[in-house]
Scaffold this motif. Structure first.
Motif, PDB file in Angstrom:
ATOM      1  N   GLU A   1      -6.148   1.172   8.693  1.00 22.82           N
ATOM      2  CA  GLU A   1      -5.604   2.359   8.608  1.00 22.82           C
ATOM      3  C   GLU A   1      -4.489   2.858   9.986  1.00 22.82           C
ATOM      4  N   ALA A   2      -4.898   2.289  10.925  1.00 21.42           N
ATOM      5  CA  ALA A   2      -4.344   2.467  12.135  1.00 21.42           C
ATOM      6  C   ALA A   2      -3.009   1.808  12.235  1.00 21.42           C
ATOM      7  N   ARG A   3      -3.041   0.527  11.333  1.00 21.95           N
ATOM      8  CA  ARG A   3      -1.797  -0.296  11.243  1.00 21.95           C
ATOM      9  C   ARG A   3      -0.760   0.259  10.234  1.00 21.95           C
ATOM     10  N   GLU A   4      -1.662   0.890   9.302  1.00 20.47           N
ATOM     11  CA  GLU A   4      -0.689   1.625   8.056  1.00 20.47           C
ATOM     12  C   GLU A   4      -0.022   2.796   8.957  1.00 20.47           C
ATOM     13  N   ARG A   5      -0.886   3.536   9.439  1.00 20.60           N
ATOM     14  CA  ARG A   5       0.023   4.725  10.293  1.00 20.60           C
ATOM     15  C   ARG A   5       0.940   4.310  11.236  1.00 20.60           C
TER      16      ARG A   5
ATOM     17  N   ARG B   1       3.972   3.424   9.150  1.00 21.87           N
ATOM     18  CA  ARG B   1       4.763   4.558   8.716  1.00 21.87           C
ATOM     19  C   ARG B   1       5.449   5.140   9.892  1.00 21.87           C
ATOM     20  N   ILE B   2       4.930   5.223  10.994  1.00 19.76           N
ATOM     21  CA  ILE B   2       5.527   5.676  12.181  1.00 19.76           C
ATOM     22  C   ILE B   2       6.927   5.083  12.455  1.00 19.76           C
ATOM     23  N   GLN B   3       6.937   3.875  12.625  1.00 24.25           N
ATOM     24  CA  GLN B   3       7.914   3.092  12.988  1.00 24.25           C
ATOM     25  C   GLN B   3       9.019   2.991  11.809  1.00 24.25           C
ATOM     26  N   GLN B   4       8.601   3.092  10.374  1.00 22.25           N
ATOM     27  CA  GLN B   4       9.620   3.239   9.410  1.00 22.25           C
ATOM     28  C   GLN B   4      10.341   4.548   9.387  1.00 22.25           C
TER      29      GLN B   4
END
Length: 92
Positions: A71-75, A78-81
């Motif tokens: 979940e942290a990697r996904e967040r 999304r932040i980087q995107q």
């Protein structure tokens, strides 16, 4: 004759008392050994259950840790995107 009957009665009573005492001691020792065996078995089973529960807790912890990291990697992704989209908008 009367003394013979009294002696026989005393002998029978003494035999019954002695037999009862011997039986009590033997049964008492047997029950102590049996209860010790039951207690040892229960302690062994308790330790096995304890180890199993600890293993289950460790597995659950690792599962939750993996899920949290995912979940942290996904967040982060999304932040980087979002940051990339923001940079592209600024460049236009």
């Amino acid at each position: 004759m009367e003394f013979d009957i009294i002696a026989i009665v005393i002998g029978v009573v003494a035999g019954v008392v002695a037999g009862g005492a011997i039986t009590y001691v033997l049964l008492s020792n047997l029950m102590k050994k049996r209860s010790s065996g039951i207690l040892a078995k229960a302690e062994a089973e308790g330790e096995a259950i304890k180890k199993e529960k600890i293993l289950q807790a460790k597995e659950k912890f690792l599962q939750m840790k993996d899920e949290h990291e995912r979940e942290a990697r996904e967040r982060e992704k999304r932040i980087q995107q979002g940051q990339e989209k923001h940079k592209q908008r600024e460049q236009q």
